[in-house]
Design a protein around this motif. Sequence first.
Motif, PDB file in Angstrom:
ATOM      1  N   LEU A   1       0.806  -1.609  -0.109  1.00  0.00           N
ATOM      2  CA  LEU A   1       0.166  -0.063  -0.258  1.00  0.00           C
ATOM      3  C   LEU A   1       0.759   1.183   0.000  1.00  0.00           C
ATOM      4  CD1 LEU A   1      -2.428   1.491   0.118  1.00  0.00           C
ATOM      5  CD2 LEU A   1      -2.988   1.305   3.334  1.00  0.00           C
ATOM      6  N   VAL A   2       0.859   1.807  -1.040  1.00  0.00           N
ATOM      7  CA  VAL A   2       1.784   2.933  -1.348  1.00  0.00           C
ATOM      8  C   VAL A   2       0.066   4.485  -1.073  1.00  0.00           C
ATOM      9  CG1 VAL A   2       3.006   4.842  -2.641  1.00  0.00           C
ATOM     10  CG2 VAL A   2       2.765   2.236  -2.758  1.00  0.00           C
ATOM     11  N   THR A   3       0.828   5.600   0.480  1.00  0.00           N
ATOM     12  CA  THR A   3      -0.434   6.484   0.899  1.00  0.00           C
ATOM     13  C   THR A   3       0.117   8.134   0.388  1.00  0.00           C
ATOM     14  OG1 THR A   3       0.815   6.181   2.843  1.00  0.00           O
ATOM     15  CG2 THR A   3      -1.498   4.856   2.499  1.00  0.00           C
TER      16      THR A   3
ATOM     17  N   ALA B   1      -0.628   2.090  10.579  1.00  0.00           N
ATOM     18  CA  ALA B   1      -1.306   2.086  10.446  1.00  0.00           C
ATOM     19  C   ALA B   1      -1.194   0.638   8.596  1.00  0.00           C
ATOM     20  CB  ALA B   1      -2.315   3.086   9.584  1.00  0.00           C
ATOM     21  N   GLY B   2      -0.159   0.290   8.493  1.00  0.00           N
ATOM     22  CA  GLY B   2      -0.248  -0.352   7.455  1.00  0.00           C
ATOM     23  C   GLY B   2       0.228   0.213   5.907  1.00  0.00           C
ATOM     24  N   ALA B   3       0.725   1.544   6.038  1.00  0.00           N
ATOM     25  CA  ALA B   3       1.352   2.431   4.755  1.00  0.00           C
ATOM     26  C   ALA B   3       2.917   1.472   4.763  1.00  0.00           C
ATOM     27  CB  ALA B   3       1.170   3.827   4.643  1.00  0.00           C
ATOM     28  N   ASP B   4       2.503   1.102   3.359  1.00  0.00           N
ATOM     29  CA  ASP B   4       4.371   0.483   3.116  1.00  0.00           C
ATOM     30  C   ASP B   4       5.561   1.364   2.510  1.00  0.00           C
ATOM     31  OD1 ASP B   4       3.759  -2.489   3.771  1.00  0.00           O
ATOM     32  OD2 ASP B   4       2.146  -2.321   1.936  1.00  0.00           O
TER      33      ASP B   4
ATOM     34  N   PHE C   1      -4.547   6.193  -9.787  1.00  0.00           N
ATOM     35  CA  PHE C   1      -5.419   6.436  -9.849  1.00  0.00           C
ATOM     36  C   PHE C   1      -7.363   6.037  -9.763  1.00  0.00           C
ATOM     37  CE2 PHE C   1      -2.086   9.802 -11.123  1.00  0.00           C
ATOM     38  CZ  PHE C   1      -2.643  10.358 -11.762  1.00  0.00           C
ATOM     39  N   GLY C   2      -7.459   6.656  -8.937  1.00  0.00           N
ATOM     40  CA  GLY C   2      -9.111   6.035  -8.961  1.00  0.00           C
ATOM     41  C   GLY C   2      -9.126   5.149  -7.792  1.00  0.00           C
ATOM     42  N   ILE C   3      -8.477   4.111  -6.367  1.00  0.00           N
ATOM     43  CA  ILE C   3      -8.579   3.552  -6.075  1.00  0.00           C
ATOM     44  C   ILE C   3      -8.771   4.448  -4.601  1.00  0.00           C
ATOM     45  CG2 ILE C   3      -7.518   1.902  -4.426  1.00  0.00           C
ATOM     46  CD1 ILE C   3      -5.547   1.732  -6.747  1.00  0.00           C
ATOM     47  N   ARG C   4     -10.657   3.456  -4.091  1.00  0.00           N
ATOM     48  CA  ARG C   4     -10.970   4.944  -2.751  1.00  0.00           C
ATOM     49  C   ARG C   4     -11.190   3.162  -2.064  1.00  0.00           C
ATOM     50  NH1 ARG C   4     -12.512   9.912  -3.796  1.00  0.00           N
ATOM     51  NH2 ARG C   4     -12.229  10.657  -5.776  1.00  0.00           N
ATOM     52  N   THR C   5     -11.460   2.316  -2.217  1.00  0.00           N
ATOM     53  CA  THR C   5     -11.932   1.234  -1.210  1.00  0.00           C
ATOM     54  C   THR C   5     -11.132   0.171  -1.023  1.00  0.00           C
ATOM     55  OG1 THR C   5     -13.692   0.151  -2.798  1.00  0.00           O
ATOM     56  CG2 THR C   5     -14.592   1.147  -2.339  1.00  0.00           C
ATOM     57  N   PRO C   6     -11.681  -0.496   0.148  1.00  0.00           N
ATOM     58  CA  PRO C   6     -10.149  -2.142  -0.002  1.00  0.00           C
ATOM     59  C   PRO C   6     -10.536  -3.070  -0.336  1.00  0.00           C
ATOM     60  CG  PRO C   6     -11.763  -0.780   2.605  1.00  0.00           C
ATOM     61  CD  PRO C   6     -12.116   0.025   1.654  1.00  0.00           C
ATOM     62  N   ASP C   7     -12.162  -2.868  -1.024  1.00  0.00           N
ATOM     63  CA  ASP C   7     -11.455  -3.586  -2.113  1.00  0.00           C
ATOM     64  C   ASP C   7     -11.062  -3.761  -3.991  1.00  0.00           C
ATOM     65  OD1 ASP C   7     -13.581  -5.628  -0.685  1.00  0.00           O
ATOM     66  OD2 ASP C   7     -15.144  -5.067  -1.134  1.00  0.00           O
ATOM     67  N   GLN C   8     -11.083  -2.330  -3.768  1.00  0.00           N
ATOM     68  CA  GLN C   8     -10.363  -1.790  -5.093  1.00  0.00           C
ATOM     69  C   GLN C   8      -8.458  -1.653  -5.019  1.00  0.00           C
ATOM     70  OE1 GLN C   8     -12.171   1.975  -5.630  1.00  0.00           O
ATOM     71  NE2 GLN C   8     -13.476   1.655  -6.829  1.00  0.00           N
TER      72      GLN C   8
ATOM     73  N   ASP D   1      -7.648   5.293   9.842  1.00  0.00           N
ATOM     74  CA  ASP D   1      -8.639   4.970  10.547  1.00  0.00           C
ATOM     75  C   ASP D   1      -8.299   4.612   8.629  1.00  0.00           C
ATOM     76  OD1 ASP D   1      -8.585   4.764  12.964  1.00  0.00           O
ATOM     77  OD2 ASP D   1     -10.623   5.574  12.998  1.00  0.00           O
ATOM     78  N   TYR D   2      -9.144   5.309   8.119  1.00  0.00           N
ATOM     79  CA  TYR D   2      -9.514   5.177   6.513  1.00  0.00           C
ATOM     80  C   TYR D   2      -8.057   3.664   5.800  1.00  0.00           C
ATOM     81  CZ  TYR D   2     -10.013   5.708   1.425  1.00  0.00           C
ATOM     82  OH  TYR D   2      -9.860   5.449   0.428  1.00  0.00           O
ATOM     83  N   VAL D   3      -7.215   4.327   5.940  1.00  0.00           N
ATOM     84  CA  VAL D   3      -5.405   4.191   5.667  1.00  0.00           C
ATOM     85  C   VAL D   3      -5.454   2.134   6.256  1.00  0.00           C
ATOM     86  CG1 VAL D   3      -2.778   3.641   5.563  1.00  0.00           C
ATOM     87  CG2 VAL D   3      -4.009   5.929   5.416  1.00  0.00           C
ATOM     88  N   ALA D   4      -6.188   2.693   7.429  1.00  0.00           N
ATOM     89  CA  ALA D   4      -5.814   1.199   8.309  1.00  0.00           C
ATOM     90  C   ALA D   4      -7.158  -0.184   7.664  1.00  0.00           C
ATOM     91  CB  ALA D   4      -6.671   1.112   9.757  1.00  0.00           C
ATOM     92  N   SER D   5      -8.177   0.727   6.405  1.00  0.00           N
ATOM     93  CA  SER D   5      -8.475  -0.251   6.571  1.00  0.00           C
ATOM     94  C   SER D   5      -8.332  -0.554   4.776  1.00  0.00           C
ATOM     95  CB  SER D   5     -10.780   0.325   5.788  1.00  0.00           C
ATOM     96  OG  SER D   5     -10.115   1.526   5.040  1.00  0.00           O
ATOM     97  N   LEU D   6      -7.835   0.163   4.003  1.00  0.00           N
ATOM     98  CA  LEU D   6      -7.468   0.156   3.241  1.00  0.00           C
ATOM     99  C   LEU D   6      -5.929  -0.926   3.292  1.00  0.00           C
ATOM    100  CD1 LEU D   6      -7.093   4.007   1.583  1.00  0.00           C
ATOM    101  CD2 LEU D   6      -8.015   2.035   0.657  1.00  0.00           C
ATOM    102  N   ALA D   7      -5.257  -1.081   4.391  1.00  0.00           N
ATOM    103  CA  ALA D   7      -4.139  -2.127   4.049  1.00  0.00           C
ATOM    104  C   ALA D   7      -4.715  -3.334   4.547  1.00  0.00           C
ATOM    105  CB  ALA D   7      -3.394  -1.048   5.168  1.00  0.00           C
TER     106      ALA D   7
END
Length: 277
Positions: free
Chosen positions: A21-23, A45-48, A214-221, A262-268
Amino acid sequence: MSESRLERRFAALKAEGRGGLVTFTTAGDPDYDTACKILQRLPAAGADVIELGMPFSDPMADGPSIQAASLRALDAGMTLQKTLDMVRGFRAEDDVTPIVLMGYYNPIYSYGVDAFLKAALDAGVDGLIVVDLPPEEDDELCEPAVAAGLHFIRLATPTTDDARLPKVLTNTSGFIYYVSIMGITGTKAASGDAVRAAVTRLKGHTDLPVAVGFGIRTPDQAAEVAAVADAAVVGTALVEQVKAGLGPDGLAGEGLVDGVIDYVASLAQGVRAARQG
């Protein structure tokens, strides 16, 4: 040359069998202290890998959300020197997580290329993404940066064909950032099949890791992209989380930092659930 933070991080991700995950956040948005708090908490939070935007008054490749973040930061007194100070402060606590500065050439040119490269290395910057310098102008910044020991990360797009790719990849290191759709940041996401095909094509030209954004918004994406690419990049949606935490006065609200983290953690969590095939 010893292995860099970026090289170690992507090697570790490969060993784990997952994408990273790149933030992206804008340095100084919405103010210096709040931005520092966000930056410090991103790894836990999980940013690599962390991309830190260098605020600029005319961010022409960015959509409205990142443009607004740049203006908020500039209005709050952010400068390129303060961006480097943020990295230096981060490095006092974390000497492992890679940090890439992303932005435009004008602030670097104004700072002075040689002075900037020395200051960036001293602060603990690992690489640069400068979106308005094509390979034809490598002597301006890319070649001096590589000579100094900084990675220079290039963008590839759906229109970067097989004839153009070798030129784009010249002097590129760290990873290649695939922009999965055409247009400005913050627009719709590409399909999983399109991303898979693009990553496969890029891998035919380079051994570098491929990060897709570009365009990634959700944990599933994020999970869908991380299943086929070496990393998923999330920027606009993260910057919009910052904006959502502002109070009516435009200043940082009490829960802003926690909301972003919290949002970053959900993406991670999404990224870590995706195993690469």
